[in-house]
Design a protein around this motif. Sequence first.
Motif, mmCIF file in Angstrom:
data_model
loop_
_atom_site.group_PDB
_atom_site.id
_atom_site.type_symbol
_atom_site.label_atom_id
_atom_site.label_comp_id
_atom_site.label_asym_id
_atom_site.label_seq_id
_atom_site.Cartn_x
_atom_site.Cartn_y
_atom_site.Cartn_z
ATOM 1 N N ALA A 180 0.827 -1.204 0.000
ATOM 2 C CA ALA A 180 0.000 0.000 0.000
ATOM 3 C C ALA A 180 0.868 1.264 0.000
ATOM 4 O O ALA A 180 0.511 2.276 -0.597
ATOM 5 C CB ALA A 180 -0.917 0.000 1.229
ATOM 6 N N GLU A 181 2.008 1.162 0.645
ATOM 7 C CA GLU A 181 2.862 2.347 0.753
ATOM 8 C C GLU A 181 3.897 2.432 -0.363
ATOM 9 O O GLU A 181 4.739 3.330 -0.365
ATOM 10 C CB GLU A 181 3.548 2.371 2.123
ATOM 11 C CG GLU A 181 2.533 2.560 3.249
ATOM 12 C CD GLU A 181 3.185 2.725 4.620
ATOM 13 O OE1 GLU A 181 4.424 2.703 4.705
ATOM 14 O OE2 GLU A 181 2.426 2.870 5.593
ATOM 15 N N GLY A 182 3.848 1.484 -1.279
ATOM 16 C CA GLY A 182 4.774 1.522 -2.419
ATOM 17 C C GLY A 182 6.224 1.276 -2.025
ATOM 18 O O GLY A 182 7.155 1.758 -2.684
ATOM 19 N N VAL A 183 6.412 0.513 -0.948
ATOM 20 C CA VAL A 183 7.775 0.188 -0.508
ATOM 21 C C VAL A 183 8.385 -0.817 -1.486
ATOM 22 O O VAL A 183 7.708 -1.724 -1.952
ATOM 23 C CB VAL A 183 7.733 -0.412 0.927
ATOM 24 C CG1 VAL A 183 9.079 -0.997 1.320
ATOM 25 C CG2 VAL A 183 7.289 0.645 1.930
ATOM 26 N N ASP A 184 9.664 -0.639 -1.786
ATOM 27 C CA ASP A 184 10.315 -1.513 -2.766
ATOM 28 C C ASP A 184 10.531 -2.932 -2.226
ATOM 29 O O ASP A 184 10.238 -3.910 -2.900
ATOM 30 C CB ASP A 184 11.669 -0.921 -3.179
ATOM 31 C CG ASP A 184 12.407 -1.812 -4.162
ATOM 32 O OD1 ASP A 184 12.268 -1.584 -5.373
ATOM 33 O OD2 ASP A 184 13.098 -2.750 -3.713
ATOM 34 N N THR A 185 11.064 -3.034 -1.011
ATOM 35 C CA THR A 185 11.407 -4.362 -0.474
ATOM 36 C C THR A 185 10.976 -4.486 0.980
ATOM 37 O O THR A 185 11.254 -3.607 1.802
ATOM 38 C CB THR A 185 12.932 -4.617 -0.580
ATOM 39 O OG1 THR A 185 13.316 -4.535 -1.949
ATOM 40 C CG2 THR A 185 13.305 -6.004 -0.045
ATOM 41 N N VAL A 186 10.307 -5.575 1.284
ATOM 42 C CA VAL A 186 9.892 -5.820 2.664
ATOM 43 C C VAL A 186 10.682 -7.022 3.187
ATOM 44 O O VAL A 186 10.782 -8.060 2.537
ATOM 45 C CB VAL A 186 8.349 -5.983 2.771
ATOM 46 C CG1 VAL A 186 7.816 -7.013 1.819
ATOM 47 C CG2 VAL A 186 7.922 -6.317 4.184
#
Length: 295
Positions: A180-186
């Motif tokens: 949802a937050e457009g983070v590249d890598t979790v």
Amino acid sequence: MFDALADRLESAWKKLRGQDKISEANIKEALREVRRALLEADANLQVVKEFVSEVEKKALGAEVIAGVRPDQQFIKIVHDELVEVMGEANVPLAHADTAPTIVLMAGLQGTGKTTASAKLALHLRKLERSCMLVATDVYRPAAIDQLLALGQQINIPVFEMGSDADPVEIARQGVERARAEGVDTVIIDTAGRLQIDQDMMAELARIKETVQPNETLLVVDAMTGQEAATLTRTFHDQIGITGAILTKMDGDSRGGAALSVRQISGQPIKFIGVGEKVEALQPFYPDRMASRILG
Ligand code: GDP
């Protein structure tokens, strides 16, 4: 590190010196030394056997190269074989076509998994990949705090739901949040135990099944030597790993673990941890490691 191994090989090389070609007789002693050295370096017996037999085949089949001393030729064969076993080149971390790339961290407690999660986040941010850390180790409340503190230190967001939530649910929601937050890598930090146990494996399998990670990295403490082989085999058989991070390479570990991981799982070591600091992570380069092993 690897000094003892280098010394061993040194004495093996001496036995080859003065011989004008590599023959069955004169490589026997050298091979024995290689075997002994690798075992002393805590490499796994089976891994060492396969390694030595491969070196023997290549050494016996080697053409004598004019102007090259046989001991140097033998060193090159051992070196090249080490590089081959450890995976030729550095294999970078996967990068999903559609964000987020999901990285699942697995391993025993105390191996440096939580530290490695933060190190990896910092490393990726330097490559301009935004990150989020997810704390699923609900069994050790200190583990969540540790990840929060590391996240704060490097300014990377940490997703957590406290220690009463279900780890699988935390992982699922963490990935959702990252998406949802457009983070590249979790990067999902998971619980470790002092020893492999079935509950831990089952939970890890459920997290993996739920989030479908792009990478499942086994964090291996280089100091565990022989144990690394069993650990790799168990995690790879039960969970399926895509790579490993070898931690505590700054210590006086003998390095045998590096040989075992790839040989047993077929998966590459991607990074090495070289200190307690959050910056202390380096890409793993098989040729550099081989050169270090040979001193
Ligand atoms: P976890 O239980 O697997 O999450 O392990 P931690 O991340 O808490 O690390 C356990 C200990 O090992 C901590 O004291 C870390 O500072 C230390 N540690 C982690 N990685 C390294 C490393 O690469 N080198 C050294 N020397 N210490 C490390």
